[in-house]
Design a protein around this motif. Sequence first.
Motif, mmCIF file in Angstrom:
data_model
loop_
_atom_site.group_PDB
_atom_site.id
_atom_site.type_symbol
_atom_site.label_atom_id
_atom_site.label_comp_id
_atom_site.label_asym_id
_atom_site.label_seq_id
_atom_site.Cartn_x
_atom_site.Cartn_y
_atom_site.Cartn_z
ATOM 1 N N GLU A 102 1.009 -0.610 0.163
ATOM 2 C CA GLU A 102 -0.205 0.006 -0.289
ATOM 3 C C GLU A 102 0.513 0.845 -0.176
ATOM 4 O O GLU A 102 0.388 2.279 -1.106
ATOM 5 C CB GLU A 102 -1.450 0.006 1.526
ATOM 6 N N THR A 103 1.724 1.493 0.780
ATOM 7 C CA THR A 103 2.558 2.628 1.149
ATOM 8 C C THR A 103 3.799 2.011 0.293
ATOM 9 O O THR A 103 4.897 1.136 0.230
ATOM 10 C CB THR A 103 3.028 2.668 2.555
ATOM 11 N N PRO A 104 4.256 3.739 -0.079
ATOM 12 C CA PRO A 104 5.881 3.220 -0.642
ATOM 13 C C PRO A 104 6.606 3.256 0.328
ATOM 14 O O PRO A 104 6.637 3.147 1.500
ATOM 15 C CB PRO A 104 6.135 4.936 -1.911
ATOM 16 N N CYS A 105 8.001 2.322 -0.487
ATOM 17 C CA CYS A 105 9.137 2.806 0.641
ATOM 18 C C CYS A 105 10.535 2.779 -0.242
ATOM 19 O O CYS A 105 10.445 2.175 -1.116
ATOM 20 C CB CYS A 105 9.043 1.083 1.705
ATOM 21 N N TYR A 106 11.104 2.350 0.798
ATOM 22 C CA TYR A 106 13.110 2.434 0.046
ATOM 23 C C TYR A 106 13.379 2.292 -1.292
ATOM 24 O O TYR A 106 13.987 1.876 -2.090
ATOM 25 C CB TYR A 106 13.944 3.148 1.302
ATOM 26 N N GLY A 107 12.599 0.603 -0.700
ATOM 27 C CA GLY A 107 12.947 -0.539 -1.309
ATOM 28 C C GLY A 107 12.390 -0.515 -2.654
ATOM 29 O O GLY A 107 12.682 -0.889 -3.636
ATOM 30 N N GLU A 108 11.645 0.038 -2.820
ATOM 31 C CA GLU A 108 10.781 0.274 -4.143
ATOM 32 C C GLU A 108 11.980 0.929 -5.219
ATOM 33 O O GLU A 108 12.042 0.818 -6.056
ATOM 34 C CB GLU A 108 10.006 1.070 -4.471
ATOM 35 N N LYS A 109 12.423 2.257 -4.833
ATOM 36 C CA LYS A 109 13.238 3.272 -5.061
ATOM 37 C C LYS A 109 14.594 2.564 -5.397
ATOM 38 O O LYS A 109 15.270 2.503 -6.475
ATOM 39 C CB LYS A 109 13.727 4.639 -4.674
ATOM 40 N N PHE A 110 15.178 1.385 -4.693
ATOM 41 C CA PHE A 110 16.032 0.400 -4.799
ATOM 42 C C PHE A 110 16.020 -0.076 -5.720
ATOM 43 O O PHE A 110 17.042 -0.490 -6.251
ATOM 44 C CB PHE A 110 16.622 0.342 -3.481
ATOM 45 N N LEU A 111 15.494 -0.701 -5.635
ATOM 46 C CA LEU A 111 14.704 -1.937 -6.330
ATOM 47 C C LEU A 111 15.321 -1.627 -8.183
ATOM 48 O O LEU A 111 15.284 -2.274 -8.503
ATOM 49 C CB LEU A 111 13.395 -3.012 -6.461
ATOM 50 N N CYS A 112 14.235 0.056 -8.159
ATOM 51 C CA CYS A 112 14.655 0.040 -9.287
ATOM 52 C C CYS A 112 15.902 0.946 -9.878
ATOM 53 O O CYS A 112 15.977 0.483 -11.387
ATOM 54 C CB CYS A 112 13.095 1.869 -9.476
ATOM 55 N N ASP A 113 16.247 0.990 -8.940
ATOM 56 C CA ASP A 113 18.298 1.600 -9.227
ATOM 57 C C ASP A 113 18.931 0.032 -9.862
ATOM 58 O O ASP A 113 19.868 0.200 -11.010
ATOM 59 C CB ASP A 113 18.502 1.846 -8.179
ATOM 60 N N ALA A 114 18.413 -0.551 -8.559
ATOM 61 C CA ALA A 114 19.401 -1.940 -9.220
ATOM 62 C C ALA A 114 18.918 -2.790 -10.703
ATOM 63 O O ALA A 114 20.176 -2.979 -10.811
ATOM 64 C CB ALA A 114 18.995 -3.060 -8.313
ATOM 65 N N LEU A 115 17.917 -2.685 -10.960
ATOM 66 C CA LEU A 115 17.495 -2.824 -12.140
ATOM 67 C C LEU A 115 17.984 -1.786 -13.174
ATOM 68 O O LEU A 115 18.415 -2.439 -14.028
ATOM 69 C CB LEU A 115 16.066 -3.569 -12.332
ATOM 70 N N GLU A 116 17.921 -1.221 -13.330
ATOM 71 C CA GLU A 116 18.791 -0.112 -14.067
ATOM 72 C C GLU A 116 20.584 -0.365 -14.010
ATOM 73 O O GLU A 116 21.028 -0.064 -15.360
ATOM 74 C CB GLU A 116 18.967 1.496 -13.652
ATOM 75 N N ILE A 117 20.757 -1.119 -13.077
ATOM 76 C CA ILE A 117 22.505 -0.984 -12.568
ATOM 77 C C ILE A 117 22.722 -2.298 -13.768
ATOM 78 O O ILE A 117 23.318 -2.329 -14.449
ATOM 79 C CB ILE A 117 22.869 -1.372 -11.698
ATOM 80 N N MET A 118 21.593 -3.564 -13.570
ATOM 81 C CA MET A 118 21.923 -4.832 -13.900
ATOM 82 C C MET A 118 21.482 -4.609 -15.674
ATOM 83 O O MET A 118 22.027 -5.673 -16.109
ATOM 84 C CB MET A 118 20.406 -5.771 -13.077
ATOM 85 N N GLU A 119 20.883 -3.929 -16.125
ATOM 86 C CA GLU A 119 20.548 -3.417 -17.487
ATOM 87 C C GLU A 119 21.548 -2.935 -18.052
ATOM 88 O O GLU A 119 21.753 -3.382 -19.359
ATOM 89 C CB GLU A 119 19.154 -2.703 -17.641
ATOM 90 N N ALA A 120 22.261 -2.493 -17.376
ATOM 91 C CA ALA A 120 23.858 -1.779 -18.326
ATOM 92 C C ALA A 120 24.622 -2.376 -18.101
ATOM 93 O O ALA A 120 25.695 -2.848 -18.944
ATOM 94 C CB ALA A 120 24.063 -0.290 -17.320
ATOM 95 N N ASP A 121 24.589 -3.844 -17.353
ATOM 96 C CA ASP A 121 25.664 -4.214 -16.923
ATOM 97 C C ASP A 121 25.313 -6.139 -15.998
ATOM 98 O O ASP A 121 25.197 -6.049 -14.743
ATOM 99 C CB ASP A 121 26.724 -4.224 -15.930
ATOM 100 N N PRO A 122 24.709 -6.455 -16.809
ATOM 101 C CA PRO A 122 24.158 -7.657 -15.956
ATOM 102 C C PRO A 122 25.406 -8.471 -15.454
ATOM 103 O O PRO A 122 24.613 -9.051 -14.278
ATOM 104 C CB PRO A 122 23.663 -8.959 -17.885
ATOM 105 N N THR A 123 26.030 -8.765 -15.051
ATOM 106 C CA THR A 123 27.107 -9.317 -14.394
ATOM 107 C C THR A 123 26.865 -8.470 -12.799
ATOM 108 O O THR A 123 27.436 -9.237 -11.746
ATOM 109 C CB THR A 123 28.890 -9.454 -14.572
ATOM 110 N N SER A 124 26.702 -7.420 -12.730
ATOM 111 C CA SER A 124 26.657 -6.733 -11.294
ATOM 112 C C SER A 124 25.650 -7.621 -11.120
ATOM 113 O O SER A 124 26.006 -7.113 -9.282
ATOM 114 C CB SER A 124 26.155 -5.181 -11.295
ATOM 115 N N LEU A 125 24.699 -8.136 -10.782
ATOM 116 C CA LEU A 125 23.915 -9.049 -10.165
ATOM 117 C C LEU A 125 24.910 -10.388 -9.967
ATOM 118 O O LEU A 125 24.595 -10.990 -8.703
ATOM 119 C CB LEU A 125 23.079 -10.222 -10.899
ATOM 120 N N THR A 126 26.375 -10.803 -10.152
ATOM 121 C CA THR A 126 26.675 -12.143 -9.740
ATOM 122 C C THR A 126 27.310 -11.428 -7.776
ATOM 123 O O THR A 126 27.866 -12.085 -6.926
ATOM 124 C CB THR A 126 27.698 -12.465 -10.560
#
Length: 120
Positions: A18-42
């Motif tokens: 129901e309510t926004p949390c910082y985790g949402e922003k961090f998740l979106c940023d993480a996906l941007e990082i992984m999109e630019a460099d998929p190896t970052s997930l390792t």
Amino acid sequence: MERVTDRIYHDLRKHGLETPCYGEKFLCDALEIMEADPTSLTLISKGIYPPIAKRYNTSISSVERNLRFLIEKLWEREAENGYFKMMTGKSLTIRPRNGEFLSIMYAYYVGNIMETKQKK
């Protein structure tokens, strides 16, 4: 990535967060990082958490904790809302860890968007 971000926020609300949390922003940023460099997930503690912490002027442990909090909130509502089942196509028996969650999210959101772009 804006389209993916909007879709994530919509899906999170639809599935009981129901309510926004910082985790949402961090998740979106993480996906941007992984999109630019998929190896970052390792090595998420070195490839994903530090740039997010720097961007928001917070600690790496805070990034990790907020993502874990987001996962916990979604997991608490899994029985009634089925967010993880929607993502994976199957019922999970244990809550995914941060790296597993990011991998699932990347495959679902970024992978689907990339496939859609390639089809056009």
